[in-house]
Motif scaffolding. Structure first.
Motif, short mmCIF file in Angstrom:
data_model
loop_
_atom_site.label_atom_id
_atom_site.label_comp_id
_atom_site.label_asym_id
_atom_site.label_seq_id
_atom_site.Cartn_x
_atom_site.Cartn_y
_atom_site.Cartn_z
N ILE A 80 0.84 -1.19 0.00
CA ILE A 80 0.00 0.00 0.00
C ILE A 80 0.88 1.24 0.00
CG2 ILE A 80 -0.22 -0.10 2.52
CD1 ILE A 80 -2.98 1.14 2.25
N LEU A 81 0.51 2.24 -0.79
CA LEU A 81 1.30 3.46 -0.96
C LEU A 81 0.73 4.60 -0.13
CD1 LEU A 81 2.14 1.69 -3.42
CD2 LEU A 81 2.15 3.79 -4.79
N ASN A 82 1.60 5.32 0.55
CA ASN A 82 1.22 6.59 1.17
C ASN A 82 1.61 7.70 0.21
OD1 ASN A 82 1.29 9.07 2.67
ND2 ASN A 82 1.33 7.90 4.57
N LYS A 83 0.62 8.35 -0.37
CA LYS A 83 0.87 9.37 -1.37
C LYS A 83 1.76 10.49 -0.87
CE LYS A 83 -1.79 13.07 -2.32
NZ LYS A 83 -0.83 14.13 -2.66
N ASN A 84 1.53 10.93 0.35
CA ASN A 84 2.13 12.17 0.82
C ASN A 84 3.52 12.03 1.43
OD1 ASN A 84 -0.10 13.61 -0.02
ND2 ASN A 84 -1.09 13.62 1.98
N ASN A 85 3.91 10.83 1.86
CA ASN A 85 5.28 10.70 2.38
C ASN A 85 6.14 9.77 1.55
OD1 ASN A 85 4.72 8.05 3.15
ND2 ASN A 85 4.66 8.47 5.34
N GLY A 86 5.62 9.28 0.42
CA GLY A 86 6.43 8.51 -0.51
C GLY A 86 6.85 7.15 -0.01
N ARG A 110 -1.61 18.99 -3.09
CA ARG A 110 -2.76 18.61 -3.88
C ARG A 110 -2.63 17.16 -4.38
NH1 ARG A 110 -6.76 21.27 -2.46
NH2 ARG A 110 -7.81 20.73 -4.41
N GLU A 111 -2.59 16.94 -5.69
CA GLU A 111 -2.59 15.57 -6.22
C GLU A 111 -1.20 15.03 -6.53
OE1 GLU A 111 -5.31 15.69 -9.51
OE2 GLU A 111 -6.96 16.41 -8.26
N ARG A 112 -0.16 15.75 -6.15
CA ARG A 112 1.20 15.24 -6.30
C ARG A 112 1.51 14.18 -5.25
NH1 ARG A 112 4.29 21.12 -6.87
NH2 ARG A 112 4.01 21.38 -9.12
N GLY A 113 2.52 13.36 -5.52
CA GLY A 113 2.95 12.40 -4.51
C GLY A 113 3.31 11.06 -5.13
N LEU A 114 3.28 10.02 -4.30
CA LEU A 114 3.51 8.64 -4.75
C LEU A 114 2.18 8.11 -5.23
CD1 LEU A 114 5.29 6.15 -5.06
CD2 LEU A 114 4.99 5.71 -2.61
N LEU A 115 2.03 7.95 -6.54
CA LEU A 115 0.70 7.84 -7.14
C LEU A 115 0.35 6.49 -7.74
CD1 LEU A 115 0.72 11.33 -8.91
CD2 LEU A 115 -0.22 10.76 -6.66
#
Length: 459
Positions: A80-86, A110-115
């Motif tokens: 599982i990916l955490n978008k905001n801390n990579g 916003r929508e940037r991160g580990l996606l």
């Protein structure tokens, strides 16, 4: 005895309003109640049930959106990916391992991160992982963005990048850069979903990063005839597993146009291949209207920024509201077609009011029953709902009842017959597990939550 019966009758009468309220809450008003706090996930099939199998809280700060991103399976384990801390976490037997597989530095406004994540075994049976993330040379979240369409250039990340890693014990190692895509001008519409096609090539979707706000960032693949050359945004890109263009490209042989499989895409959180035909489908997000489901043939032009759904975009008064729907545009003209190589086709389904359409998944399994095998399922972030679609005989469109014959869902009532499950919270991903059951990742109760949908009585 009579007094006992009378007391029981009075208790039952007193409870009836509560039962009625529960029915009203879970059925009539689920759009309002199930955005983030619906307490009762439901499946509209008595032979199936929903089970919460994992939940954890991912913290996030102002000017970020939910950190709940995407997931994949590694055997029976879930990554599982955490978008905001990579960070990529591994869940084994219902427990998250202490050491993450990887931690990359991401811009996360916003929508940037580990996606996005996908995985496959190479010819040497080595587990390879594909990761799409907004890479920065600084610490997580150091990008400075004041509104949805503008960030301080000095804080801009390196780019939206696709890497290939290899699994070594419990670590992802040996990163190889496959794609280097823009991450500006805006922190939204980054896309990021990755799929491995039947042809073994890699398919990656990226939005337009709201490039239409500036002339310098308005390109021809956004259907601006006088726009600049394509730069990798606003499309579905196709590359080999080594990061090269596939043959000469569909729209042209110059880079990066030779990478485009489809274009004219505002933003998307979902692509998947039909396991029967091999056709590619996507979900696409409209502004204040017109979420879409599309059959994506090679060279597909989705029409943005000339048309969304079947409506002409009109600038709204508030730039944060983006566009509102104008007149119907059934046969849009003046689209960029790259010498006839690009082909526009209207969506196979639309929601007039946006539902925050996200994951799209073909259920390549009969474990939920033969009636669902190879059918299409689509998730909603706004409603916490999964929609279910049968395909037509040649699998180039959707079977739709009389209320949806026009391919448009105008209200909640028209969605009832296609509603498969609801009350799941903001859905970000849908996968089929190694057991053939459906797994759903969502931001249920503001926590990263994994649900399993399986036959009633399944272990």
């Amino acid at each position: 005895m009579l007094w006992t019966l009378l007391i029981l009758l009075l208790i039952l009468i007193n409870l009836l309003p509560h039962f009625a309220l529960a029915e009203s809450e879970t059925e009539g008003n689920f759009q309002k109640l199930c955005l983030t706090s619906c307490k009762y996930p439901l499946v509209n099939d008595p032979d199936l049930n929903v089970k919460l199998i994992y939940q954890i809280e991912f913290k996030f700060e102002p000017n970020q959106v939910s950190p709940v991103s995407t997931m994949t399976f590694l055997g029976e384990d879930i990554l599982i990916l955490n978008k905001n801390n990579g960070t990529i976490y591994r869940i084994k037997n219902g427990t998250m391992l202490d050491t993450p597989l990887l931690d990359v530095s991401v811009a996360n406004k916003r929508e940037r991160g580990l996606l996005g994540i996908a995985n496959f075994k190479d010819k040497n049976s080595v587990d390879n992982f594909l990761l799409y993330f907004t890479e920065t040379q600084q610490n997580d979240g150091t990008d400075i963005c004041r509104v949805t369409y503008y960030c301080e250039p000095s804080s801009n990340p390196i780019g939206n990048r696709l890497y290939k890693y290899q699994l070594d014990n419990n670590r992802l190692v040996n990163p190889t850069l496959l794609l280097d895509l823009p991450a500006a001008p805006a922190p939204t519409h980054n896309g990021g979903i990755i799929k491995i096609g039947p042809d073994k090539n890699l398919y990656v979707v990226i939005g337009d990063l709201q490039g239409y706000y500036n002339k310098s960032s308005s390109t021809r693949v956004q259907n601006f005839k006088n726009g600049s050359s394509p730069d990798g945004r606003a499309g579905i890109l196709r590359i080999t597993q080594d990061g090269h263009a596939v043959e000469n490209g569909i729209l042209g042989n110059e880079f990066p146009l030779n990478l485009y499989y489809a274009y004219g895409i505002r933003n998307s959180f979902g692509i998947d291949f039909d396991p029967v035909t091999g056709n590619l489908w996507d979900s696409e997000n409209g502004p204040e209207y017109g979420d879409e489901i599309n059959l994506v043939n090679p060279g597909f032009n989705s029409g943005w920024n000339t048309v969304q759904g079947i409506w002409k975009p009109i600038n709204g008064k508030d730039p944060d509201l983006d566009f509102i729907a104008g007149s119907e545009l059934l046969y849009p003209k003046d689209l960029v077609d790259f010498g006839g190589k690009g082909k526009y086709s209207a969506p196979e389904f639309m929601w007039k009011d946006p539902i925050g359409v996200t994951a799209i998944k073909f259920l390549n399994s009969d474990k939920l029953g033969k009636k669902y095998e190879n059918d299409l399922f689509v998730g909603s972030a706004h409603l916490g709902t999964i929609f279910h679609f049968d395909l037509n005989k040649d699998r180039t469109g959707l079977k739709l009842d009389r209320l949806l014959k026009d391919k448009i869902a105008n209200n909640i009532q028209e969605m009832q017959n296609i509603t498969f499950s609801k009350g799941l919270g903001p859905i970000t991903d849908i996968k089929v597990g190694p057991d053939g059951y459906m797994y759903v990742l969502s931001d249920y109760m503001s926590k990263a939550t994994i649900f399993r949908i399986a036959p009633t009585g399944a272990n």
